[in-house]
Motif scaffolding. Structure first.
Motif, PDB file in Angstrom:
ATOM      1  N   LYS A 163     -26.738 -14.284 -17.548  1.00  0.00           N
ATOM      2  CA  LYS A 163     -25.327 -14.315 -17.947  1.00  0.00           C
ATOM      3  C   LYS A 163     -25.189 -14.436 -19.457  1.00  0.00           C
ATOM      4  N   LEU A 164     -26.056 -15.215 -20.065  1.00  0.00           N
ATOM      5  CA  LEU A 164     -26.002 -15.408 -21.512  1.00  0.00           C
ATOM      6  C   LEU A 164     -26.613 -14.233 -22.277  1.00  0.00           C
ATOM      7  N   SER A 165     -27.697 -13.695 -21.753  1.00  0.00           N
ATOM      8  CA  SER A 165     -28.394 -12.626 -22.474  1.00  0.00           C
ATOM      9  C   SER A 165     -27.774 -11.243 -22.259  1.00  0.00           C
ATOM     10  N   ASN A 166     -27.231 -11.012 -21.058  1.00  0.00           N
ATOM     11  CA  ASN A 166     -26.664  -9.694 -20.752  1.00  0.00           C
ATOM     12  C   ASN A 166     -25.477  -9.868 -19.802  1.00  0.00           C
ATOM     13  N   PRO A 167     -24.319 -10.235 -20.342  1.00  0.00           N
ATOM     14  CA  PRO A 167     -23.174 -10.544 -19.480  1.00  0.00           C
ATOM     15  C   PRO A 167     -22.689  -9.367 -18.634  1.00  0.00           C
ATOM     16  N   ILE A 168     -22.830  -8.154 -19.140  1.00  0.00           N
ATOM     17  CA  ILE A 168     -22.383  -6.996 -18.356  1.00  0.00           C
ATOM     18  C   ILE A 168     -23.271  -6.811 -17.136  1.00  0.00           C
ATOM     19  N   LEU A 169     -24.574  -6.927 -17.316  1.00  0.00           N
ATOM     20  CA  LEU A 169     -25.499  -6.846 -16.176  1.00  0.00           C
ATOM     21  C   LEU A 169     -25.208  -7.963 -15.182  1.00  0.00           C
ATOM     22  N   TRP A 170     -24.937  -9.160 -15.678  1.00  0.00           N
ATOM     23  CA  TRP A 170     -24.656 -10.291 -14.805  1.00  0.00           C
ATOM     24  C   TRP A 170     -23.428 -10.012 -13.931  1.00  0.00           C
ATOM     25  N   VAL A 171     -22.364  -9.501 -14.525  1.00  0.00           N
ATOM     26  CA  VAL A 171     -21.146  -9.182 -13.767  1.00  0.00           C
ATOM     27  C   VAL A 171     -21.433  -8.092 -12.739  1.00  0.00           C
ATOM     28  N   GLN A 172     -22.179  -7.061 -13.152  1.00  0.00           N
ATOM     29  CA  GLN A 172     -22.504  -5.986 -12.222  1.00  0.00           C
ATOM     30  C   GLN A 172     -23.297  -6.505 -11.019  1.00  0.00           C
ATOM     31  N   LYS A 173     -24.291  -7.329 -11.294  1.00  0.00           N
ATOM     32  CA  LYS A 173     -25.117  -7.871 -10.212  1.00  0.00           C
ATOM     33  C   LYS A 173     -24.310  -8.780  -9.293  1.00  0.00           C
ATOM     34  N   MET A 174     -23.488  -9.642  -9.877  1.00  0.00           N
ATOM     35  CA  MET A 174     -22.677 -10.552  -9.061  1.00  0.00           C
ATOM     36  C   MET A 174     -21.703  -9.768  -8.184  1.00  0.00           C
ATOM     37  N   ASN A 175     -21.102  -8.728  -8.727  1.00  0.00           N
ATOM     38  CA  ASN A 175     -20.208  -7.881  -7.933  1.00  0.00           C
ATOM     39  C   ASN A 175     -20.978  -7.177  -6.820  1.00  0.00           C
ATOM     40  N   SER A 176     -22.181  -6.729  -7.134  1.00  0.00           N
ATOM     41  CA  SER A 176     -23.017  -6.083  -6.133  1.00  0.00           C
ATOM     42  C   SER A 176     -23.372  -7.053  -5.008  1.00  0.00           C
ATOM     43  N   PHE A 177     -23.742  -8.270  -5.368  1.00  0.00           N
ATOM     44  CA  PHE A 177     -24.067  -9.280  -4.362  1.00  0.00           C
ATOM     45  C   PHE A 177     -22.867  -9.569  -3.467  1.00  0.00           C
ATOM     46  N   LYS A 178     -21.697  -9.684  -4.071  1.00  0.00           N
ATOM     47  CA  LYS A 178     -20.488  -9.964  -3.291  1.00  0.00           C
ATOM     48  C   LYS A 178     -20.163  -8.789  -2.368  1.00  0.00           C
ATOM     49  N   ASP A 179     -20.318  -7.565  -2.866  1.00  0.00           N
ATOM     50  CA  ASP A 179     -20.051  -6.387  -2.030  1.00  0.00           C
ATOM     51  C   ASP A 179     -20.980  -6.346  -0.816  1.00  0.00           C
ATOM     52  N   ILE A 180     -22.250  -6.621  -1.034  1.00  0.00           N
ATOM     53  CA  ILE A 180     -23.216  -6.644   0.073  1.00  0.00           C
ATOM     54  C   ILE A 180     -22.824  -7.716   1.089  1.00  0.00           C
ATOM     55  N   ALA A 181     -22.465  -8.888   0.600  1.00  0.00           N
ATOM     56  CA  ALA A 181     -22.067  -9.988   1.485  1.00  0.00           C
ATOM     57  C   ALA A 181     -20.809  -9.626   2.266  1.00  0.00           C
ATOM     58  N   GLU A 182     -19.845  -9.002   1.607  1.00  0.00           N
ATOM     59  CA  GLU A 182     -18.606  -8.637   2.296  1.00  0.00           C
ATOM     60  C   GLU A 182     -18.833  -7.560   3.350  1.00  0.00           C
ATOM     61  N   GLU A 183     -19.741  -6.631   3.097  1.00  0.00           N
ATOM     62  CA  GLU A 183     -20.067  -5.627   4.114  1.00  0.00           C
ATOM     63  C   GLU A 183     -20.595  -6.292   5.375  1.00  0.00           C
ATOM     64  N   THR A 184     -21.438  -7.281   5.210  1.00  0.00           N
ATOM     65  CA  THR A 184     -21.975  -8.018   6.343  1.00  0.00           C
ATOM     66  C   THR A 184     -20.866  -8.743   7.096  1.00  0.00           C
ATOM     67  N   VAL A 185     -19.985  -9.391   6.371  1.00  0.00           N
ATOM     68  CA  VAL A 185     -18.878 -10.122   6.987  1.00  0.00           C
ATOM     69  C   VAL A 185     -17.960  -9.167   7.739  1.00  0.00           C
ATOM     70  N   MET A 186     -17.681  -8.054   7.147  1.00  0.00           N
ATOM     71  CA  MET A 186     -16.794  -7.086   7.813  1.00  0.00           C
ATOM     72  C   MET A 186     -17.411  -6.632   9.134  1.00  0.00           C
ATOM     73  N   ARG A 187     -18.698  -6.335   9.114  1.00  0.00           N
ATOM     74  CA  ARG A 187     -19.375  -5.851  10.316  1.00  0.00           C
ATOM     75  C   ARG A 187     -19.503  -6.938  11.374  1.00  0.00           C
ATOM     76  N   ASP A 188     -19.870  -8.165  10.951  1.00  0.00           N
ATOM     77  CA  ASP A 188     -20.227  -9.217  11.906  1.00  0.00           C
ATOM     78  C   ASP A 188     -19.072 -10.129  12.325  1.00  0.00           C
ATOM     79  N   LEU A 189     -18.034 -10.228  11.506  1.00  0.00           N
ATOM     80  CA  LEU A 189     -16.923 -11.132  11.831  1.00  0.00           C
ATOM     81  C   LEU A 189     -15.586 -10.438  12.027  1.00  0.00           C
ATOM     82  N   ILE A 190     -15.287  -9.490  11.184  1.00  0.00           N
ATOM     83  CA  ILE A 190     -13.961  -8.885  11.220  1.00  0.00           C
ATOM     84  C   ILE A 190     -13.863  -7.784  12.263  1.00  0.00           C
ATOM     85  N   TYR A 191     -14.809  -6.864  12.238  1.00  0.00           N
ATOM     86  CA  TYR A 191     -14.746  -5.695  13.111  1.00  0.00           C
ATOM     87  C   TYR A 191     -15.671  -5.819  14.304  1.00  0.00           C
ATOM     88  N   CYS A 192     -15.591  -6.918  15.006  1.00  0.00           N
ATOM     89  CA  CYS A 192     -16.431  -7.065  16.190  1.00  0.00           C
ATOM     90  C   CYS A 192     -15.577  -7.448  17.387  1.00  0.00           C
TER      91      CYS A 192
END
Length: 107
Positions: free
Chosen positions: A78-107
């Motif tokens: 986050k300190l050395s490369n804030p843009i990469l940090w934001v991209q990675k955090m958004n990617s992690f959240k997107d992956i997590a939300e895909e799982t939630v959508m499949r396993d909790l919302i659309y089941c």
């Protein structure tokens, strides 16, 4: 969300669920009308939607934290490369939300 009459859905209780509860509500109405009607008539819909919303938030956080640990991604990035940090955090959240959508919302 304006298309739903939340007072009718929740038997007079105020609707308290958030994003994931709203997504679950839409899914139930459009794809599981029998379950939707059973929850509605049993005055269990609001509790169900709140539970789904709470579980979804918890699971998203857990999965995101697991991804952060598995990739050894820490605050130093986050300190050395804030843009990469934001991209990675958004990617992690997107992956997590895909799982939630499949396993909790659309089941």
């Amino acid at each position: 969300m304006n298309e739903f009459d939340f007072d009718i859905l929740t038997a007079g209780e105020p609707a308290q669920f958030g994003k994931y509860g709203s997504l679950r509500l839409r899914y139930l109405k459009e794809n599981k009308p029998t379950l939707y009607q059973a929850l509605l008539q049993g005055h269990l819909l609001n509790a169900h939607l709140n539970e789904i919303d709470q579980q979804a938030h918890e699971v998203v956080e857990q999965i995101a934290q697991q991804l952060i640990r598995s990739e050894q991604f820490d605050e130093s990035v986050k300190l050395s490369n804030p843009i990469l940090w934001v991209q990675k955090m958004n990617s992690f959240k997107d992956i997590a939300e895909e799982t939630v959508m499949r396993d909790l919302i659309y089941c």
